[in-house]
Structures are given as structure tokens and as C-alpha cells.
Design a protein around this motif. Structure first.
Motif, short mmCIF file in Angstrom:
data_model
loop_
_atom_site.label_atom_id
_atom_site.label_comp_id
_atom_site.label_asym_id
_atom_site.label_seq_id
_atom_site.Cartn_x
_atom_site.Cartn_y
_atom_site.Cartn_z
N ALA A 54 -16.00 -8.52 4.44
CA ALA A 54 -14.63 -8.20 4.03
C ALA A 54 -14.08 -7.08 4.93
CB ALA A 54 -14.60 -7.80 2.56
N GLN A 55 -13.14 -6.32 4.41
CA GLN A 55 -12.51 -5.26 5.19
C GLN A 55 -12.19 -4.08 4.30
OE1 GLN A 55 -9.10 -6.61 7.41
NE2 GLN A 55 -8.51 -4.57 8.10
N TYR A 56 -12.37 -2.89 4.86
CA TYR A 56 -12.06 -1.66 4.12
C TYR A 56 -10.63 -1.20 4.42
CZ TYR A 56 -11.85 3.31 3.04
OH TYR A 56 -11.45 4.53 2.58
N PHE A 57 -9.94 -0.71 3.39
CA PHE A 57 -8.58 -0.19 3.55
C PHE A 57 -8.52 1.23 3.00
CE2 PHE A 57 -8.29 -4.77 3.03
CZ PHE A 57 -7.49 -5.14 4.11
N SER A 58 -7.63 2.01 3.57
CA SER A 58 -7.44 3.39 3.13
C SER A 58 -5.98 3.60 2.77
CB SER A 58 -7.86 4.36 4.23
OG SER A 58 -7.59 5.70 3.85
N ALA A 59 -5.75 4.34 1.69
CA ALA A 59 -4.38 4.66 1.26
C ALA A 59 -4.37 6.08 0.74
CB ALA A 59 -3.92 3.69 0.18
N ALA B 128 1.08 6.67 -2.65
CA ALA B 128 1.48 5.50 -3.43
C ALA B 128 2.08 4.41 -2.54
CB ALA B 128 2.49 5.92 -4.51
N ASP B 129 2.87 4.79 -1.57
CA ASP B 129 3.49 3.79 -0.70
C ASP B 129 2.45 3.03 0.12
OD1 ASP B 129 6.00 4.46 -1.61
OD2 ASP B 129 6.41 5.87 0.03
N GLN B 130 1.46 3.75 0.65
CA GLN B 130 0.42 3.09 1.42
C GLN B 130 -0.40 2.15 0.54
OE1 GLN B 130 -2.09 5.78 3.59
NE2 GLN B 130 -0.44 6.53 4.90
N THR C 169 0.63 0.56 -2.15
CA THR C 169 1.47 -0.61 -2.40
C THR C 169 1.48 -1.53 -1.19
OG1 THR C 169 2.88 0.64 -3.91
CG2 THR C 169 3.79 -1.39 -3.00
N SER C 170 1.55 -0.95 0.00
CA SER C 170 1.57 -1.74 1.23
C SER C 170 0.25 -2.47 1.44
CB SER C 170 1.87 -0.83 2.43
OG SER C 170 1.83 -1.55 3.64
N VAL C 171 -0.86 -1.80 1.18
CA VAL C 171 -2.18 -2.43 1.34
C VAL C 171 -2.32 -3.62 0.41
CG1 VAL C 171 -4.65 -2.11 0.90
CG2 VAL C 171 -3.39 -0.40 2.21
N LEU C 172 -1.94 -3.45 -0.84
CA LEU C 172 -2.04 -4.54 -1.81
C LEU C 172 -1.08 -5.68 -1.47
CD1 LEU C 172 -2.39 -2.53 -5.13
CD2 LEU C 172 -4.16 -3.89 -4.00
N ARG C 173 0.09 -5.34 -0.96
CA ARG C 173 1.05 -6.38 -0.59
C ARG C 173 0.55 -7.21 0.59
NH1 ARG C 173 5.09 -3.31 0.52
NH2 ARG C 173 4.72 -3.31 2.77
N ASP C 174 -0.09 -6.56 1.55
CA ASP C 174 -0.55 -7.25 2.76
C ASP C 174 -1.95 -7.84 2.61
OD1 ASP C 174 1.81 -6.49 3.89
OD2 ASP C 174 0.97 -4.77 4.96
N LEU C 175 -2.61 -7.55 1.51
CA LEU C 175 -3.99 -7.99 1.34
C LEU C 175 -4.18 -9.49 1.49
CD1 LEU C 175 -6.89 -7.12 0.72
CD2 LEU C 175 -6.38 -7.42 -1.71
N PRO C 176 -3.32 -10.36 0.93
CA PRO C 176 -3.55 -11.81 1.08
C PRO C 176 -3.65 -12.27 2.52
CG PRO C 176 -1.91 -11.39 -0.61
CD PRO C 176 -2.19 -10.07 0.05
#
Length: 383
Positions: free
Chosen positions: A326-331, A334-336, A338-345
Motif C-alpha cells: 500500500a502507501q503511507y500518507f501524512s497530514a 484538517a485540509d491535508q 481531507t485532501s488525502v481522503l479525497r484522493d485516496l481512491p
């Protein structure tokens, strides 16, 4: 391009052998041909002849055999292919550190809002489940398409002591196993002190009594019947945490079990590296939760080795992502998040996999074979 069965490429030796036999047969016919007194009379009787025509069908048949030999060796290429995500299990950290106010109004409130938006943005066919974890992990909402149940569970979360990331991953695996027969439930882990410390769910977890996975059994590994091409299950886990594992099974142990079952875990590290005071709302505290006071948090949440449990353990989460493909994301705000979850698919639905091309090679071989036979029949009737 590579081959899954390279030893079968030896079948290609049949092509030059047959070509040599064909050439030898042509020469033999010339030597035993009937001699006429006048070649001009034979040519006049036969009409105009194109000598290359008789070789074309043979060439097509030999090319067809060559493609069949390549198909037998199972040619493969590495490419980006879509992997459906029919189910998403969100594992949400609700430990006391989520009350840190380095993200306004605090981490938990920001995470609730971002996850709520992610849930509501999914299509009607995608099932979403919710796992909550602090000192123990529990399945709050089994994977479902009912968004109201998920939103209600999100709005009603309360904080607790401790962070059991590994346990949350295992609970998520079990939630997926209830839906997908190709995914085995989690195996028991030797963590004798974990139960006493409250690292496991207060309700008996099925994984604690289930026998170890049998690799030969249906669904016993990444190649189970319900797994997608390349050994990946269509279901995924999104792990959102702001700290480090404090008890129970380690994230690395849990990630290994997820990888064995083809379940991808996408960790999201949330929060800054300079957490401030912890301030929970009355709803977030709950009746049984301790009331975190204001003030310096650097000492109260630091272990003997200097590890601050209010800061994301990025190395551990990166190992989880790498282990499960998979891939790791950092936020950090709050805006980051939201952006990570929006782009996750976009990150979830495309994976690097080996694509088998043997069917295409076989199809091309069949087309050449049919073409060769058709030309042979047509030109034989015209001569």
C-alpha cells in the motif's frame, strides 16, 4: 516482458525444425520432378504462377506455432491495472492524544469531519466499515452501504487511554473476512500481556481462538479464490492515527498477517510534530474517559526512551504500508487530511501487477492459423 514458465520456450525449437523440413521437401520435389521436353509448353498450360503464394500459408502456420510456443511460456508485463475496492474499512484512532489542539479545533474533531466527508462521497456500491481503537479495538460498524449508521457512529465516538494500532489492523482483517471467503480471519498473536492491559476488544474476538492459517486451504493466502489478480483482495483498510502503538500486537506483526491475506493497509499519519495541549469536548470525553488537563504534554506522554506518543510513528506506519503493498500518507492539518481522503481512491484503484498476455498470444496464433488455411484453400482453387 518476462515469462512465468520460461522452460516452455523450448517448444519454439519446433518452428526451425519444421521450416527446415519444409525447405528440404521443396528441394526433394525439384530433384524428382518429371522432365518434359519443352518447359515452355508446361508454363503455357499452367498460366501465370506466382511462386511466393505457395509459401505464404506455410509461413503463417509456422508463425502461429511460434506464438503458441510463446503463449505456453505465459508472457507477462508489469503494468498499472485497476483493482476494485468494493469494501473500505476505516480504522480511526480515538486515543486521548486525538484531543491535541495543534489541529483546530482538535485532532479528533478534524478527523471526524474528514472521515464523514469521505464516507458520504463513496458510491452506493462501496461498503464502508468503521473500527475504533484506543486502549482496545472494536468494530463499531460492520461494512455497510448505510451511510447514516456510519455517520452516527462517527458523531458518537469518545476517547480512551492507549493506542493499539496492531489490534486495529487485526480487527479490520476480521471485518473483511466476514464478507470475503477468500480472506482468512486473523491469527492469534503471542501477546500475553496485551489482554491484561486491555489491548484487545472487550468482547471476545474470534481471532483469539481461530487456528493458524492453512496455506493450502481455500483462501489461505494471497492467492485465495476471492483475491484479485496479483494476490490482492478487493477490500482495503484505511488506518488513521496520530501516535504510536503503546500496547498489544505490534503494527509490523499485524501488517504481516494482512499481507498474507492480500489485504492492503493505507496508513495516514495525522498531526504535527509539535503537539500542544489536550482539550477534549464534553462529548469526546464520555463518562468513562479521563479529563485531560491543559498544560505541557511533552513529559506526560513521553516514555523512558524519549518517545513521544503524541507524535506519529512514521517509520512503523511506512513499514505497514510497504508490507501490505500500500502507501503511507501524512497530514498535518484538517485540509491535508481531507485532501488525502479525497484522493485516496486514485491510489487504491491502480496497482502495479504482472499482467498475463498468454491469451492474446494464443488469439493471435489462432488468427494466423485460420488465415493460413483460408489462403491455402483460396489459392489452390484458383490454380
Amino acid at each position: 516482458m518476462g515469462f512465468a514458465q520460461p522452460l516452455l520456450l523450448v517448444a519454439l525449437l519446433a518452428v526451425p525444425v519444421l521450416l527446415g523440413a519444409y525447405v528440404w521437401q521443396l528441394r526433394r520435389r525439384r530433384r524428382v520432378a518429371v522432365r518434359y521436353s519443352s518447359i515452355a509448353l508446361v508454363r503455357a498450360a499452367a498460366g501465370p504462377v506466382r511462386s511466393w503464394r505457395r509459401h505464404v500459408p506455410v509461413g503463417l502456420v509456422l508463425a502461429s506455432l511460434a506464438l503458441l510456443g510463446l503463449a505456453a511460456a505465459r508472457p507477462q508485463v508489469r503494468a498499472d491495472v485497476p483493482v476494485s475496492s468494493s469494501t473500505v474499512v476505516i480504522a480511526l484512532d480515538v486515543s486521548g492524544s486525538m484531543c491535541a489542539t495543534d489541529v483546530q479545533p482538535n485532532r479528533l474533531a478534524a478527523a471526524q469531519q474528514a472521515v464523514r466527508g469521505f464516507v458520504q462521497a463513496q458510491d452506493e456500491q462501496t461498503k464502508v466499515g468503521l473500527v475504533l481503537f484506543s486502549g482496545f479495538s472494536q468494530l463499531a460498524v460492520a461494512p455497510t452501504t448505510d451511510r447514516d449508521d456510519l455517520v452516527a457512529a462517527l458523531d458518537g465516538v469518545t476517547t480512551g487511554r492507549g493506542t493499539t494500532i496492531g489490534s486495529a489492523i487485526l480487527t479490520s482483517i476480521d471485518a473483511i473476512a466476514e464478507l470475503d471467503p477468500g480472506v482468512q480471519r486473523s491469527d492469534p498473536v503471542d501477546a500475553a500481556g496485551a489482554a491484561g492491559a486491555g489491548a484487545l476488544s472487550p468482547t471476545p474476538a474470534p481471532s483469539s481462538t481461530r487456528p493458524a492459517t492453512d496455506p493450502g486451504a481455500p483462501g489461505g493466502g494471497p492467492g485465495g479464490p476471492a483475491s484479485s489478480p496479483g494476490g490482492l483482495a478487493p477490500e482495503i483498510v484505511v488506518l488513521l492515527t496520530d501516535g504510536a502503538n503503546t500496547r498489544g500486537v505490534t503494527p509490523q506483526q499485524a501488517a504481516q498477517q494482512a499481507a498474507e491475506r492480500g489485504v492492503r493497509v493505507y496508513p495516514i499519519g495525522f498531526g504535527t510534530k509539535n503537539p500542544t495541549q489536550l482539550v477534549c469536548s464534553r462529548d469526546q470525553l464520555g463518562d468513562a474517559s479521563p479529563r485531560f488537563g491543559r498544560g505541557d504534554t511533552s513529559q506526560r506522554y513521553t516514555d523512558a526512551g524519549g518517545r513521544n506518543y503524541l507524535v506519529v510513528d512514521e517509520p512503523a506506519l511506512r513499514v505497514v504500508a510497504q508490507t501490505t503493498q500500500a502507501q503511507y500518507f501524512s497530514a498535518t492539518d484538517a485540509d491535508q487530511l481531507t485532501s488525502v481522503l479525497r484522493d485516496l481512491p486514485r491510489h487504491v484503484t491502480v496497482q502495479q501487477q504482472d499482467v498475463d498476455l498468454s491469451a492474446w498470444f494464443a488469439l493471435a496464433a489462432a488468427a494466423l492459423l485460420v488465415g493460413g488455411l483460408a489462403l491455402s484453400l483460396r489459392w489452390s482453387t484458383l490454380s
